[in-house]
Design a protein around this motif. Structure first.
Motif, PDB file in Angstrom:
ATOM      1  N   GLU A 254       0.788  -1.120  -0.099  1.00 55.46           N
ATOM      2  CA  GLU A 254       0.055   0.026   0.047  1.00 55.46           C
ATOM      3  C   GLU A 254       0.921   1.284   0.013  1.00 55.46           C
ATOM      4  O   GLU A 254       0.702   2.193  -0.635  1.00 55.46           O
ATOM      5  N   PHE A 255       1.932   1.182   0.698  1.00 56.38           N
ATOM      6  CA  PHE A 255       2.658   2.643   0.979  1.00 56.38           C
ATOM      7  C   PHE A 255       4.128   2.356   0.614  1.00 56.38           C
ATOM      8  O   PHE A 255       5.013   3.392   0.750  1.00 56.38           O
ATOM      9  N   GLY A 256       4.504   1.376  -0.084  1.00 58.18           N
ATOM     10  CA  GLY A 256       5.905   1.064  -0.770  1.00 58.18           C
ATOM     11  C   GLY A 256       6.986   1.094   0.399  1.00 58.18           C
ATOM     12  O   GLY A 256       8.064   1.334   0.088  1.00 58.18           O
ATOM     13  N   GLN A 257       6.625   0.751   1.814  1.00 57.76           N
ATOM     14  CA  GLN A 257       7.611   0.639   2.726  1.00 57.76           C
ATOM     15  C   GLN A 257       7.600  -0.347   3.613  1.00 57.76           C
ATOM     16  O   GLN A 257       6.269  -0.986   3.724  1.00 57.76           O
ATOM     17  N   ALA A 258       8.533  -0.943   4.073  1.00 57.51           N
ATOM     18  CA  ALA A 258       8.618  -2.160   4.794  1.00 57.51           C
ATOM     19  C   ALA A 258       8.616  -1.751   6.215  1.00 57.51           C
ATOM     20  O   ALA A 258       9.682  -0.898   6.465  1.00 57.51           O
ATOM     21  N   LEU A 259       7.853  -2.245   7.307  1.00 58.87           N
ATOM     22  CA  LEU A 259       8.005  -1.910   8.823  1.00 58.87           C
ATOM     23  C   LEU A 259       9.034  -3.033   9.304  1.00 58.87           C
ATOM     24  O   LEU A 259       8.957  -4.186   8.925  1.00 58.87           O
ATOM     25  N   VAL A 260       9.694  -2.394   9.997  1.00 56.50           N
ATOM     26  CA  VAL A 260      10.457  -3.229  11.044  1.00 56.50           C
ATOM     27  C   VAL A 260       9.862  -3.254  12.535  1.00 56.50           C
ATOM     28  O   VAL A 260       9.372  -2.374  13.151  1.00 56.50           O
ATOM     29  N   LEU A 261       9.235  -4.424  12.483  1.00 57.54           N
ATOM     30  CA  LEU A 261       8.385  -4.997  13.807  1.00 57.54           C
ATOM     31  C   LEU A 261       8.720  -5.698  14.841  1.00 57.54           C
ATOM     32  O   LEU A 261       9.576  -6.528  14.541  1.00 57.54           O
ATOM     33  N   GLN A 262       8.468  -5.315  15.962  1.00 60.94           N
ATOM     34  CA  GLN A 262       9.181  -5.927  17.201  1.00 60.94           C
ATOM     35  C   GLN A 262       8.479  -7.473  17.042  1.00 60.94           C
ATOM     36  O   GLN A 262       7.347  -7.627  16.890  1.00 60.94           O
ATOM     37  N   GLN A 263       9.325  -8.320  17.470  1.00 59.72           N
ATOM     38  CA  GLN A 263       9.146  -9.857  17.298  1.00 59.72           C
ATOM     39  C   GLN A 263       8.136 -10.053  18.673  1.00 59.72           C
ATOM     40  O   GLN A 263       8.669  -9.304  19.687  1.00 59.72           O
ATOM     41  N   GLU A 264       7.281 -11.252  18.833  1.00 58.97           N
ATOM     42  CA  GLU A 264       6.377 -11.346  19.971  1.00 58.97           C
ATOM     43  C   GLU A 264       7.432 -11.805  21.031  1.00 58.97           C
ATOM     44  O   GLU A 264       8.452 -12.671  20.650  1.00 58.97           O
ATOM     45  N   GLY A 265       7.093 -11.436  22.138  1.00 59.78           N
ATOM     46  CA  GLY A 265       8.038 -11.765  23.277  1.00 59.78           C
ATOM     47  C   GLY A 265       7.048 -12.219  24.496  1.00 59.78           C
ATOM     48  O   GLY A 265       5.943 -12.185  24.412  1.00 59.78           O
ATOM     49  N   THR A 266       7.968 -12.687  25.379  1.00 65.96           N
ATOM     50  CA  THR A 266       6.954 -13.282  26.705  1.00 65.96           C
ATOM     51  C   THR A 266       6.983 -12.204  27.921  1.00 65.96           C
ATOM     52  O   THR A 266       6.393 -12.437  28.745  1.00 65.96           O
ATOM     53  N   VAL A 267       7.776 -11.054  27.436  1.00 67.41           N
ATOM     54  CA  VAL A 267       7.839  -9.912  28.529  1.00 67.41           C
ATOM     55  C   VAL A 267       6.773  -9.020  28.251  1.00 67.41           C
ATOM     56  O   VAL A 267       6.480  -8.331  27.189  1.00 67.41           O
ATOM     57  N   GLN A 268       6.206  -8.500  29.384  1.00 69.14           N
ATOM     58  CA  GLN A 268       5.174  -7.461  29.270  1.00 69.14           C
ATOM     59  C   GLN A 268       5.804  -6.108  28.971  1.00 69.14           C
ATOM     60  O   GLN A 268       7.130  -5.883  29.306  1.00 69.14           O
ATOM     61  N   PHE A 269       5.273  -5.228  28.324  1.00 74.68           N
ATOM     62  CA  PHE A 269       5.756  -3.990  27.990  1.00 74.68           C
ATOM     63  C   PHE A 269       5.861  -3.076  29.042  1.00 74.68           C
ATOM     64  O   PHE A 269       5.173  -2.616  29.899  1.00 74.68           O
ATOM     65  N   ARG A 270       7.299  -2.588  29.187  1.00 81.56           N
ATOM     66  CA  ARG A 270       7.643  -1.816  30.268  1.00 81.56           C
ATOM     67  C   ARG A 270       7.856  -0.427  29.929  1.00 81.56           C
ATOM     68  O   ARG A 270       8.093   0.036  28.738  1.00 81.56           O
ATOM     69  N   ASP A 271       7.717   0.574  30.883  1.00 80.61           N
ATOM     70  CA  ASP A 271       7.746   1.910  30.852  1.00 80.61           C
ATOM     71  C   ASP A 271       9.345   2.192  30.482  1.00 80.61           C
ATOM     72  O   ASP A 271      10.095   1.442  30.774  1.00 80.61           O
TER      73      ASP A 271
END
Length: 421
Positions: A254-271
């Motif tokens: 759609e936008f001609g760009q590849a996203l670098v996405l975070q792989q799934e992990g087992t750790v909760q999102f931290r601040d």
């Protein structure tokens, strides 16, 4: 929907879905130009999806409403099966052979239950046991399936009253689609065992097709909720991977760009504050493991520094980074990538006369065209099609990129950065 507030992200996604409005409806209410907004909105949704796997369904629903695009869902309904309707205490055995194509089955799982208990075997290996039929279980089959024939075997037992087996196997194909094998009339069952029954290719004549008792909500199980759909078991990793692959491919087309996405992990999102503390105190670590983390979060896409991989370096060269920067400066750069962006590393926004917008780094400019790169892709635009080129104050390094990594992964990552000379 910025940041790592799980509840807020879930609430926003549900509101978007319930409103049922396409993204264009929201943009119409804005003043000024907004040609680059859709790509940013969808990128943010996809990054949230990759970091918050438990919200996959809500975020995908919001994506489909906003974009008008859809994803074919590959699901097959499992059925309760048994050898008869006799409500007696007995042991029954089940078999099925499934064919796994080349490149598939590395990510796989099985979900299900049995009234009253069952033990599952795959290719002769014991996978798991459950004796709580009212609470379905999910067993991972990652690495358990092989190319070609795979033998599924179940030892099941009824303790009296209604009896039934209900299973759904799922695996990811090489093109990112989910395939299913479910309990139905294609299975074979018997009350008689024989040597090698768990992996035999040919079964004796008394192993016959089971009786199909009905769907999940049939008869005695009708009042027990939708066994495999409403039990609040997390969407499997295989299904989440299929969802992410589909929408990442859609975004690139759609936008001609590849996203670098975070792989799934087992750790909760931290601040950020917690992340800052871990990085400041990181000591030791394994540089080899850190290189895997470096590749996992996509650092190499902009910074290179992976042995044997060329890659385009249009971010700062990280060789000697721990010698040039103090620990505080390095940690700030990792957590707050847009806090200070040198002019030579600022991204450019390329807007076209047709309303498209691309963000990247210019690699070549001639009288006729402009070439720029983003992540690992390159695009050339004719000068006649360009409306304007504007520098961006924000870094191309995504914020919150490291917030789902474990303490060990962060320590290994710092060790790898120290190893770059």
């Amino acid at each position: 929907m910025d940041g790592g507030d799980h509840t807020m992200i879930q609430s926003c996604a549900q509101r978007v879905f319930s409103d049922g409005q396409a993204l264009g409806s929201y943009l119409a209410a804005l003043t000024g130009k907004h040609s680059g907004i859709p790509a940013k909105v969808y990128a943010r949704l996809l990054r949230h999806m990759s970091r918050e796997p438990s919200l996959t369904e809500e975020l995908e629903a919001a994506l489909q409403v906003l974009s008008g695009a859809s994803r074919e869902v590959y699901k097959t309904e499992p059925h309760w099966i048994w050898t008869s309707k006799r409500e007696v205490a007995e042991e029954v055995f089940f078999r099925k052979i499934i064919q796994i194509p080349e490149g598939a089955g590395l990510i796989a799982s099985v979900q299900g239950t049995c009234d009253n208990e069952f033990t599952l075997f795959v290719n002769g290996e014991r996978i798991g046991h459950s004796n709580t039929w009212e609470r379905p279980v999910r067993f991972s089959l990652n690495g358990k399936l092989k190319q070609g024939a795979n033998h599924l075997a179940v030892e099941a037992a009824n303790h009296g009253g209604p009896a039934g087996l209900l299973l759904r196997f799922e695996y990811l194909t090489s093109d990112g689609k989910l395939q299913f094998a479910v309990t139905d009339q294609s299975w074979r069952s018997s009350s008689n065992l024989f040597e090698g029954w768990k992996s035999a290719t040919k079964l004796p004549p008394d192993w016959e097709a089971p009786l199909v008792l009905g769907s999940q909500l049939t008869g005695s199980w009708k009042g027990n909720a939708n066994i495999l759909k409403d039990t609040k078991v997390d969407v499997s990793r295989a299904e989440r991977t299929a969802v992410m692959r589909h929408w990442a491919a859609w975004y690139k087309e759609e936008f001609g760009q590849a996203l670098v996405l975070q792989q799934e992990g087992t750790v909760q999102f931290r601040d950020d504050a917690a992340l800052h503390t871990v990085l400041m105190q990181a000591k030791g670590g394994d540089a080899k493991l850190g290189m895997k983390v470096y590749q996992k979060v996509g650092c190499h896409a902009c910074h290179g520094s992976l042995p044997g991989k060329k890659g385009r370096i249009f971010g700062p060269d990280l060789a000697g980074v721990t010698l040039r920067m103090t620990r505080q400066e390095l940690v700030d750069a990792l957590i707050y990538p847009s806090k200070f962006v040198p002019e030579r590393f600022k991204a450019l926004l390329f807007e076209t006369k047709s309303g498209e917008a691309f963000t990247g780094f210019m690699t070549q400019q001639t009288a006729d065209s402009v070439t720029f790169t983003y992540n690992e892709d390159t695009r050339r635009l004719p000068v006649s099609e360009i409306l304007r080129i504007r520098p961006q104050p924000m870094s191309l390094m995504p914020p919150k990129l490291l917030n789902t990594l474990s303490d060990k992964e962060l320590t290994h990552l710092v060790a790898y950065l120290r190893s770059l000379k």
